[in-house]
Scaffold this motif. Sequence first.
Motif, PDB file in Angstrom:
ATOM      1  N   TYR A 250       1.663   3.824   0.559  1.00 61.28           N
ATOM      2  CA  TYR A 250       0.765   3.821   1.859  1.00 61.28           C
ATOM      3  C   TYR A 250       2.131   3.795   3.396  1.00 61.28           C
ATOM      4  CZ  TYR A 250      -1.882   4.739   5.967  1.00 61.28           C
ATOM      5  OH  TYR A 250      -2.650   4.724   7.133  1.00 61.28           O
ATOM      6  N   VAL A 292     -12.432   2.419   3.481  1.00 66.85           N
ATOM      7  CA  VAL A 292     -11.147   2.114   2.733  1.00 66.85           C
ATOM      8  C   VAL A 292     -10.285   4.054   3.698  1.00 66.85           C
ATOM      9  CG1 VAL A 292     -11.694   2.269   0.315  1.00 66.85           C
ATOM     10  CG2 VAL A 292     -11.933   4.210   0.698  1.00 66.85           C
ATOM     11  N   LYS A 294      -8.081   6.520   3.310  1.00 71.37           N
ATOM     12  CA  LYS A 294      -8.017   7.299   2.796  1.00 71.37           C
ATOM     13  C   LYS A 294      -6.913   8.798   2.883  1.00 71.37           C
ATOM     14  CE  LYS A 294     -10.963  10.061   0.015  1.00 71.37           C
ATOM     15  NZ  LYS A 294     -12.232  11.031  -0.386  1.00 71.37           N
ATOM     16  N   ASN A 296      -3.864  11.279   2.660  1.00 72.25           N
ATOM     17  CA  ASN A 296      -3.828  12.649   2.042  1.00 72.25           C
ATOM     18  C   ASN A 296      -2.315  13.359   2.183  1.00 72.25           C
ATOM     19  OD1 ASN A 296      -5.601  14.279  -0.451  1.00 72.25           O
ATOM     20  ND2 ASN A 296      -4.693  15.841   1.250  1.00 72.25           N
ATOM     21  N   ASN A 317     -10.298  11.983  11.401  1.00 71.84           N
ATOM     22  CA  ASN A 317      -8.711  12.285  10.410  1.00 71.84           C
ATOM     23  C   ASN A 317      -7.621  11.894  11.626  1.00 71.84           C
ATOM     24  OD1 ASN A 317      -9.317  13.080   7.059  1.00 71.84           O
ATOM     25  ND2 ASN A 317     -11.398  14.027   8.489  1.00 71.84           N
ATOM     26  N   ILE A 355      -8.451  18.427   2.286  1.00 64.25           N
ATOM     27  CA  ILE A 355      -9.230  17.393   2.589  1.00 64.25           C
ATOM     28  C   ILE A 355     -10.769  18.093   2.627  1.00 64.25           C
ATOM     29  CG2 ILE A 355      -7.575  16.236   2.570  1.00 64.25           C
ATOM     30  CD1 ILE A 355      -8.504  16.188   5.534  1.00 64.25           C
ATOM     31  N   ASN A 415     -14.749  13.650  10.341  1.00 59.82           N
ATOM     32  CA  ASN A 415     -14.662  13.457   9.173  1.00 59.82           C
ATOM     33  C   ASN A 415     -16.459  12.851   8.821  1.00 59.82           C
ATOM     34  OD1 ASN A 415     -13.565  13.124   6.301  1.00 59.82           O
ATOM     35  ND2 ASN A 415     -13.570  10.597   7.090  1.00 59.82           N
ATOM     36  N   THR A 419     -15.328   7.856   5.016  1.00 67.26           N
ATOM     37  CA  THR A 419     -14.701   7.217   4.328  1.00 67.26           C
ATOM     38  C   THR A 419     -15.208   6.175   3.561  1.00 67.26           C
ATOM     39  OG1 THR A 419     -13.524   5.507   5.246  1.00 67.26           O
ATOM     40  CG2 THR A 419     -12.512   7.951   4.599  1.00 67.26           C
TER      41      THR A 419
END
Length: 423
Positions: A250, A292, A294, A296, A317, A355, A415, A419
């Motif tokens: 990450y 969490v 996320k 991508n 996001n 996404i 978003n 999440t």
Amino acid sequence: MVGYNEVLARNTERAPQGTGPYSQSVAFSHYNNLSAQLPIDPASGDIVAGGAKAQAQQCFSNIKAILESIGHVMDDVVRISIFLKNLADRDAVIEVYKSYFPTYVPALTTVVVAALPLNALVQVEALVSNGEGTIPNAPQAGDLIKVASNSKNAPTDPDSTQSVAFSHYNNLSAQLPIDPSTGKLVAGGVKQQTEQCLENIKAILESIDVPFDDIVKITVFVRHLSDTEAVDEVYKRFFPDSAIARTVGYVPARSIVAVAALPLDALVQIEAVVSHGDGTPPQAVEDRHGIVIKANTTPNAPKHALSTQTVAFSHYNHLSAQLPIDSKTGERVAGGIKEQAGQCLKNIKTIVESINHSMDDVVKINLFLKHIDDIAAVDEVYTAFFANGVPARRTVGVAQLPGDALIQIEAVVANAEGTPPEV
């Protein structure tokens, strides 16, 4: 997109209108994203007369008018970003800034850029808390509070707060390479300065019990774009930080921005946006990793080893800045500013769609232009992607972009579904 939050764009006649295809304020969930304000008198539509101090006064007056039009006050601001044409104007602009924040100062970023729209000397941007949220007809935890924090283990500044948390995000003041024990720039070159900036960020996060790998977005402001390789050499020592992050590889979303000057004549300054899993009171305290991160990356958009294309946390996001690179060839697209702007926006659209989102979910766009006069040409392309003019926007001119590009574009995206474990 499934979810109950909505993107809420608003404009008021009390602030400048018609300077571009964007909205003055775009709220989503617990944040309002304001377009960067130029020193335009809304009554005349012209830049105000006078120097940087008079222009700063108009910028902040415009921000205040926008906030009041949506039922907010200046104390709801969590971050201020000041873009100057001349570093010598900083003290005068900060004097105006502090008059609008007499008891509380937000997180702050100040940089000098190559150019600003309409030949302005100053432009000011605000990120604002939105305690009522954006669920239609159903206020979300309207009693949420800001949590402002400072640590003696990182540089303190009377003009800014090191970290301002609201809901599920922490917004950090951009960190200069200052040794907190001396209050001075560290000795050495860009590598030593980069290390000090990141150590300062780490110290701030440790002081509020937040892991370094909770960073979702990093913006690196460099004085010389040629220093990027040296910055990256240090950057790789900090990311990934934990065993868990190293296991999955990450790294946050990231943008590199070449600026004309930085405070204290620094070579680098770094800004961080950080997830805040337990939220701010009275949100129920939960396991920090309950909500969490996320991350991508899609093969259909340009990839970079030191950044993730998009990092989602809670209801936002954050995308890495996109250059006009064709993902199939790995090269900059042929053509001029229109072709390059189109490629940047295509890359953003590809990432957003990967996404399961759409361009209608974009709440904020930041444009970095090699030539500030290219704005009109960019807008011809831009309106094909944002026909309704909803995203808030910031535009600055920079001296240089990676790969000798003419444009780089950054996006923040709603978003609604959040999440996990949010639903």
